[in-house]
Scaffold this active site. Structure first.
Site, PDB file in Angstrom:
ATOM      1  N   ASP A  61       0.869  -1.177   0.000  1.00 55.83           N
ATOM      2  CA  ASP A  61       0.000   0.000   0.000  1.00 55.83           C
ATOM      3  C   ASP A  61       0.899   1.218   0.000  1.00 55.83           C
ATOM      4  O   ASP A  61       1.931   1.247   0.672  1.00 55.83           O
ATOM      5  CB  ASP A  61      -1.001  -0.003   1.163  1.00 55.83           C
ATOM      6  CG  ASP A  61      -0.348   0.023   2.525  1.00 55.83           C
ATOM      7  OD1 ASP A  61      -0.239   1.117   3.125  1.00 55.83           O
ATOM      8  OD2 ASP A  61       0.043  -1.050   3.015  1.00 55.83           O
ATOM      9  N   GLU A  89      -8.614   4.820  11.599  1.00 55.64           N
ATOM     10  CA  GLU A  89      -7.629   4.867  12.673  1.00 55.64           C
ATOM     11  C   GLU A  89      -7.693   6.251  13.294  1.00 55.64           C
ATOM     12  O   GLU A  89      -8.224   7.192  12.700  1.00 55.64           O
ATOM     13  CB  GLU A  89      -6.226   4.566  12.150  1.00 55.64           C
ATOM     14  CG  GLU A  89      -5.780   5.448  10.990  1.00 55.64           C
ATOM     15  CD  GLU A  89      -4.439   5.002  10.422  1.00 55.64           C
ATOM     16  OE1 GLU A  89      -3.440   5.122  11.164  1.00 55.64           O
ATOM     17  OE2 GLU A  89      -4.388   4.567   9.255  1.00 55.64           O
TER      18      GLU A  89
END
Length: 265
Positions: free
Chosen positions: A64, A151
């Site tokens: 990623d 997050e």
């Protein structure tokens, strides 16, 4: 005579490395670090000592990325054994990654399955953020499912930490809108602390879990997962500097089946 002995020893060392099927990579402390397993060209500049299960035996690995990876040689990345890429597209309701469009085109041209992810902020509604993501990410045949990155943010402009019911409500709104637009329900990427703080296991989704110090089964007991982000200090040919590495939960055959059922139409 001494030169001959040294030459023979050097040849034996090369033979040992080749027979192991492993390629040395940069390592902490100036030494070589070998990942080996099914992806011998991948490495880690700060490897973890895995005790309750390690990622290297997994057959399918991916990356990623965001703007910080700079220029990428995608042919080298694919040749190193990378099977997928999740690319940062947007965050909040007004920021887009300046390299997203280029990475999206280049990864597609290299025939690496890729998907886009959105970094979720808690100072914007789920609907606003879904609209921003849709504005920036093409609806394209053959793309992986979109991802919502959940997050706690370190942003000074958005320090909010809403209660779990609000977090899940707004995330679900985002997922419904984005899922309807792309024909794919988004995956949830999350971290250990955020998952626990908000009881994310109650949400209906496939999970991409960050766990760089232990196997997900130890950090997320009972939670099924599809992707595991196991390091932020990975080494991949074609990418300068560290990069996040991820493992897919199943075998290569499982991966082929997963792609068949999850690629956007």
């Amino acid at each position: 005579m001494k030169f001959l002995v040294k030459l023979i020893m050097a040849m034996m060392l090369v033979t040992m490395v080749v027979s192991c099927g492993r390629t040395p990579s940069r390592g902490g402390g100036g030494g070589a670090v070998y990942v080996g397993g099914n992806t011998p060209q991948l490495g880690d500049s700060d490897p973890h000592i895995w005790r309750s299960g390690h990622p290297y035996g997994h057959q399918v690995h991916g990356i990623d990325i965001s703007r910080w990876q700079g220029d990428i040689n995608w042919a080298q990345v694919r040749g190193a054994g990378i099977s997928f890429a999740f690319i940062k597209a947007t965050e909040g309701g007004d920021h887009s990654d300046p390299n997203f469009q280029r990475y999206w085109r280049e990864a597609g041209a290299a025939r690496i399955p890729r998907g886009a992810y959105h970094y979720f902020y808690f100072c914007r509604s789920g609907a606003e953020q879904a609209a921003w993501f849709i504005r920036n990410v093409p609806r394209e045949r053959g793309a992986l499912p979109p991802v919502i990155d959940l997050e706690w943010t370190n942003s000074r402009t958005c320090p909010r930490r809403p209660p779990p019911h609000e977090v899940k409500r707004e995330a679900e709104i985002f997922m419904q809108i984005v899922g309807q637009h792309y024909g794919q329900r988004p995956l949830i990427y999350t971290t250990v602390d955020f998952y626990k703080d908000n009881q994310l296991g109650t949400m209906r989704a496939e999970f991409w879990l960050r766990s760089v110090a232990d196997h997900p089964r130890a950090r997320y007991p009972g939670q099924r997962w599809t992707f595991w982000q196991y390091t932020g200090t990975g080494i991949v040919p074609g990418i300068r500097g560290d990069v996040d590495l991820n493992a897919f939960a199943g075998s290569s055959a499982d991966w082929a089946r997963w792609l068949q059922t999850h690629l956007s139409r």
